[in-house]
Design a protein around this motif. Structure first.
Motif, short mmCIF file in Angstrom:
data_model
loop_
_atom_site.label_atom_id
_atom_site.label_comp_id
_atom_site.label_asym_id
_atom_site.label_seq_id
_atom_site.Cartn_x
_atom_site.Cartn_y
_atom_site.Cartn_z
N TYR A 5 0.92 -1.21 -0.07
CA TYR A 5 0.01 0.17 0.01
C TYR A 5 0.79 1.32 -0.10
O TYR A 5 0.57 2.19 -0.88
N LYS A 17 0.93 3.98 -3.13
CA LYS A 17 0.40 5.29 -2.63
C LYS A 17 1.48 6.15 -3.08
O LYS A 17 1.00 7.36 -3.49
N SER A 35 0.80 9.04 -6.16
CA SER A 35 0.97 10.80 -5.70
C SER A 35 2.15 11.03 -6.53
O SER A 35 2.09 12.53 -6.97
N PRO A 54 -4.66 2.28 -4.66
CA PRO A 54 -3.71 1.40 -3.89
C PRO A 54 -4.33 0.60 -2.93
O PRO A 54 -4.36 -0.42 -2.53
#
Length: 287
Positions: free
Chosen positions: A83, A87, A91, A254
């Motif tokens: 995760y 992530k 981003s 995610p």
């Protein structure tokens, strides 16, 4: 740990029953027959297997003395790591993963997940495919084929070791018979001795057959099964990583990609949805 416990139970049941029936332990002390069985088994194993199998056997046996690595906590940590990586890539772009993939042992991100970071093969497996993402790979079908081949190759190495150990187990009763026959030959050379001496010699000769069968079905055979089981557990670990990466490549968020990975796990090691949610919620922001 289970290998040690199981071995103790086997020894206690066999020799405890023998002693309870009035047996004499001194008769079972036949070092020359043990040398025949162990020496022939080890020599045949070295002769019939390649060096990677021999070294893999040593690693597998020492691994059996340790507790299971891929338990529920290990998977919870893995899902949290995946995760965090997804992530970060979501981003800041896939290139943000590059520094972590190229130097995983110096990565502050991987340091947060020590159990995963301590497994060299898992680190290499994950970083290899994350590196492909940073290089622009976007075809999930080609990636799946490549990952399947990689996982199958590694699993085959485990199966080869387990099969070699099982082959040795299958041959131990025959080696026990060889030791017993040599014991009978030795007994026949003492045929003029009194019955008490002959009885001791004949009993000692039969110890070879007893030890061959005991080792085959009480120790070496179960050891082969345990090695195979550990290999399958590690394969499931890699399949979990595969499921997460493929889901992320197909455009899922995610949290959804991690859920794909969670659902691929066996129920005995699968954390609940809420356990994963709490774990990833407690993670610091990826940098």
């Amino acid at each position: 740990m289970f290998l040690i416990v199981g071995s103790v139970v086997v020894l206690a049941s066999v020799f405890g029953g023998y002693m309870a029936g009035g047996g004499h332990m001194v008769v079972l002390f036949q070092p020359f027959e043990y040398i025949i069985i162990f020496g022939a088994a080890i020599g045949a194993y070295i002769t019939s297997n390649r060096k990677p199998v021999l070294t893999g056997t040593l690693h597998a046996i020492t691994g059996l003395l340790k507790s299971e690595r891929f338990d529920k906590d290990a998977y919870l940590e893995l899902l949290s790591l995946l995760y965090t990586l997804f992530k970060l890539a979501k981003s800041k772009g896939a290139l943000a993963l590059e520094s972590h993939c190229e130097n995983p042992h110096e990565s502050t991100l991987f340091e947060r997940f020590p159990q995963f970071a301590g497994d060299e093969h898992s680190v290499v497996f994950l970083c290899d495919y994350l590196r492909l993402l940073t290089l622009g790979t976007d075809n999930s079908h080609e990636m799946e084929t490549l990952m399947d081949e990689d996982i199958a190759t590694y699993h085959e190495e485990h199966v080869t070791v387990a099969s070699a150990v099982q082959t040795m187990a299958d041959g131990l009763p025959a080696l026990g018979i060889v030791a017993a026959v040599l014991g009978v030959i030795h007994t026949m050379g003492s045929i003029t001795e009194p019955p008490a001496v002959l009885g001791h010699l004949i009993g000692g000769a039969l110890v070879g057959t007893f030890m061959g069968v005991l080792l085959a079905y009480g120790f070496v055979g179960p050891m082969a099964s345990s090695i195979r089981g550990r290999g399958e557990a590690e394969q499931r670990y890699f399949l979990c990583i595969k499921a997460a990466i493929l889901a992320y490549m197909q455009g899922y968020a995610p949290s959804v990609a991690v859920e794909f990975a969670r659902k691929s796990l066996n129920t005995d090691v699968r954390p609940t949805f809420y356990e994963v949610e709490d774990a990833v919620g407690a993670l610091p922001a990826p940098t």
